[in-house]
Write a protein that holds these residues in place. Structure first.
Motif, mmCIF file in Angstrom:
data_model
loop_
_atom_site.group_PDB
_atom_site.id
_atom_site.type_symbol
_atom_site.label_atom_id
_atom_site.label_comp_id
_atom_site.label_asym_id
_atom_site.label_seq_id
_atom_site.Cartn_x
_atom_site.Cartn_y
_atom_site.Cartn_z
ATOM 1 N N VAL A 53 -7.878 -18.098 -7.141
ATOM 2 C CA VAL A 53 -6.290 -17.684 -6.475
ATOM 3 C C VAL A 53 -5.830 -16.218 -5.785
ATOM 4 O O VAL A 53 -5.970 -15.327 -6.901
ATOM 5 C CB VAL A 53 -5.191 -18.704 -7.380
ATOM 6 C CG1 VAL A 53 -4.015 -18.465 -6.443
ATOM 7 C CG2 VAL A 53 -5.725 -19.392 -7.735
ATOM 8 N N LEU A 54 -5.870 -16.473 -4.323
ATOM 9 C CA LEU A 54 -5.457 -15.655 -3.629
ATOM 10 C C LEU A 54 -3.353 -15.512 -3.929
ATOM 11 O O LEU A 54 -2.702 -16.597 -4.003
ATOM 12 C CB LEU A 54 -5.812 -16.024 -2.109
ATOM 13 C CG LEU A 54 -6.676 -15.483 -2.057
ATOM 14 C CD1 LEU A 54 -6.867 -16.201 -0.161
ATOM 15 C CD2 LEU A 54 -7.783 -14.874 -2.140
ATOM 16 N N VAL A 55 -3.322 -14.017 -4.065
ATOM 17 C CA VAL A 55 -2.030 -14.121 -3.927
ATOM 18 C C VAL A 55 -1.638 -12.759 -3.060
ATOM 19 O O VAL A 55 -2.112 -12.121 -3.192
ATOM 20 C CB VAL A 55 -2.269 -13.442 -5.414
ATOM 21 C CG1 VAL A 55 -0.270 -12.940 -5.947
ATOM 22 C CG2 VAL A 55 -2.215 -14.010 -6.670
ATOM 23 N N PHE A 56 -0.751 -12.830 -2.874
ATOM 24 C CA PHE A 56 -0.585 -12.281 -1.152
ATOM 25 C C PHE A 56 0.467 -11.385 -1.974
ATOM 26 O O PHE A 56 1.674 -11.563 -2.232
ATOM 27 C CB PHE A 56 0.929 -12.883 0.363
ATOM 28 C CG PHE A 56 -0.907 -13.644 0.700
ATOM 29 C CD1 PHE A 56 -1.457 -13.335 1.804
ATOM 30 C CD2 PHE A 56 -1.293 -15.321 0.044
ATOM 31 C CE1 PHE A 56 -2.740 -14.040 1.994
ATOM 32 C CE2 PHE A 56 -2.357 -16.106 1.232
ATOM 33 C CZ PHE A 56 -2.863 -15.343 1.554
ATOM 34 N N ALA A 57 0.234 -9.931 -1.444
ATOM 35 C CA ALA A 57 1.119 -8.708 -1.810
ATOM 36 C C ALA A 57 2.221 -8.151 -1.074
ATOM 37 O O ALA A 57 2.062 -8.773 0.341
ATOM 38 C CB ALA A 57 0.663 -7.630 -2.714
ATOM 39 N N PRO A 58 3.775 -8.149 -1.175
ATOM 40 C CA PRO A 58 3.857 -8.696 -2.789
ATOM 41 C C PRO A 58 4.122 -9.576 -2.989
ATOM 42 O O PRO A 58 4.458 -10.645 -2.762
ATOM 43 C CB PRO A 58 5.383 -7.557 -2.146
ATOM 44 C CG PRO A 58 5.592 -8.319 -0.829
ATOM 45 C CD PRO A 58 4.049 -8.044 -0.036
ATOM 46 N N TYR A 59 4.379 -9.520 -4.010
ATOM 47 C CA TYR A 59 3.999 -10.674 -5.410
ATOM 48 C C TYR A 59 5.520 -10.596 -6.132
ATOM 49 O O TYR A 59 5.606 -9.472 -6.923
ATOM 50 C CB TYR A 59 3.261 -11.053 -5.861
ATOM 51 C CG TYR A 59 2.076 -10.895 -6.471
ATOM 52 C CD1 TYR A 59 2.025 -10.283 -7.719
ATOM 53 C CD2 TYR A 59 0.785 -9.705 -5.981
ATOM 54 C CE1 TYR A 59 1.570 -9.717 -8.398
ATOM 55 C CE2 TYR A 59 0.779 -9.097 -6.416
ATOM 56 C CZ TYR A 59 0.700 -8.506 -7.718
ATOM 57 O OH TYR A 59 0.253 -7.702 -8.819
ATOM 58 N N ALA A 78 -4.370 -7.726 0.282
ATOM 59 C CA ALA A 78 -2.821 -6.839 0.532
ATOM 60 C C ALA A 78 -2.214 -7.449 2.120
ATOM 61 O O ALA A 78 -2.927 -8.284 2.921
ATOM 62 C CB ALA A 78 -3.199 -5.279 0.675
ATOM 63 N N CYS A 79 -0.785 -7.307 1.939
ATOM 64 C CA CYS A 79 -0.616 -7.138 3.332
ATOM 65 C C CYS A 79 0.295 -6.372 4.012
ATOM 66 O O CYS A 79 0.929 -5.443 3.379
ATOM 67 C CB CYS A 79 0.908 -8.589 2.964
ATOM 68 S SG CYS A 79 0.019 -10.339 2.572
ATOM 69 N N ASP A 80 0.677 -6.425 5.194
ATOM 70 C CA ASP A 80 0.689 -5.216 5.731
ATOM 71 C C ASP A 80 2.958 -5.858 6.056
ATOM 72 O O ASP A 80 4.040 -6.702 6.021
ATOM 73 C CB ASP A 80 0.943 -5.537 8.157
ATOM 74 C CG ASP A 80 1.698 -4.296 9.206
ATOM 75 O OD1 ASP A 80 2.868 -4.198 8.301
ATOM 76 O OD2 ASP A 80 0.666 -4.048 9.251
ATOM 77 N N PRO A 81 2.993 -3.684 5.193
ATOM 78 C CA PRO A 81 4.165 -3.785 4.651
ATOM 79 C C PRO A 81 5.287 -4.875 5.373
ATOM 80 O O PRO A 81 6.927 -5.200 5.602
ATOM 81 C CB PRO A 81 4.948 -2.708 4.647
ATOM 82 C CG PRO A 81 3.355 -1.784 4.850
ATOM 83 C CD PRO A 81 2.666 -3.039 5.164
ATOM 84 N N SER A 82 4.864 -4.448 7.033
ATOM 85 C CA SER A 82 6.178 -4.560 7.808
ATOM 86 C C SER A 82 6.640 -6.499 8.516
ATOM 87 O O SER A 82 7.350 -6.418 8.881
ATOM 88 C CB SER A 82 6.227 -3.592 9.614
ATOM 89 O OG SER A 82 4.516 -3.957 10.170
ATOM 90 N N THR A 83 5.338 -6.712 8.595
ATOM 91 C CA THR A 83 5.390 -8.281 9.023
ATOM 92 C C THR A 83 4.937 -9.201 7.884
ATOM 93 O O THR A 83 5.135 -10.184 7.746
ATOM 94 C CB THR A 83 4.211 -8.647 10.014
ATOM 95 O OG1 THR A 83 2.933 -8.229 9.252
ATOM 96 C CG2 THR A 83 4.190 -7.436 11.160
ATOM 97 N N LEU A 84 4.456 -8.557 6.847
ATOM 98 C CA LEU A 84 4.182 -9.501 5.087
ATOM 99 C C LEU A 84 2.942 -10.857 6.135
ATOM 100 O O LEU A 84 2.411 -11.211 5.063
ATOM 101 C CB LEU A 84 5.343 -10.588 4.578
ATOM 102 C CG LEU A 84 6.092 -8.954 4.625
ATOM 103 C CD1 LEU A 84 7.358 -10.377 4.261
ATOM 104 C CD2 LEU A 84 6.104 -8.938 3.333
ATOM 105 N N LEU A 85 2.613 -9.710 7.182
ATOM 106 C CA LEU A 85 0.977 -11.000 7.239
ATOM 107 C C LEU A 85 -0.667 -10.083 6.263
ATOM 108 O O LEU A 85 -0.644 -9.064 5.914
ATOM 109 C CB LEU A 85 0.458 -10.631 8.874
ATOM 110 C CG LEU A 85 1.662 -11.407 9.623
ATOM 111 C CD1 LEU A 85 1.652 -11.031 10.948
ATOM 112 C CD2 LEU A 85 1.740 -13.488 9.266
ATOM 113 N N PRO A 86 -1.608 -10.481 6.045
ATOM 114 C CA PRO A 86 -2.873 -10.422 5.756
ATOM 115 C C PRO A 86 -3.428 -8.832 6.903
ATOM 116 O O PRO A 86 -3.465 -9.259 7.572
ATOM 117 C CB PRO A 86 -3.572 -11.726 5.273
ATOM 118 C CG PRO A 86 -2.737 -12.522 5.023
ATOM 119 C CD PRO A 86 -1.405 -12.079 6.797
#
Length: 89
Positions: A53-59, A78-86
């Motif tokens: 299962v994929l888990v998008f950070a932050p989680y 990992a997701c971009d901290p400013s957009t929360l996009l992968p």
């Protein structure tokens, strides 16, 4: 009834029928004690041990712990901290 407290289930089903014109069919409403219980029940209903299962950070850390306890393999993305996009990097 494992779906939840019977009077509460009846009230929710009645509200869906009357206010929202939705027929819950007596089987589609489930009441949990909180989001974590609902999350684990969703995992149990949709995943099997060994599934990935994929888990998008932050989680929320308990999401990964729940997967590990059920034998599900979490893969953190990992997701971009400013957009929360992968993050494609």
């Amino acid at each position: 009834d494992v779906r939840g407290h019977a009077p509460l289930l009846a009230a929710i089903e009645r509200k869906l029928r009357v206010d929202n014109a939705i027929d819950p069919d007596g089987r589609r409403v489930l009441v949990t004690t909180g989001a974590n219980q609902a999350y684990v029940q969703a995992l149990l209903a949709t995943c099997a041990p060994g599934d990935a299962v994929l888990v998008f950070a932050p989680y929320y850390f308990t999401h990964v712990v729940s997967m590990q306890l059920l034998g599900i393999r979490p893969h953190v993305v990992a997701c971009d901290p400013s957009t929360l996009l992968p993050d494609p990097a």
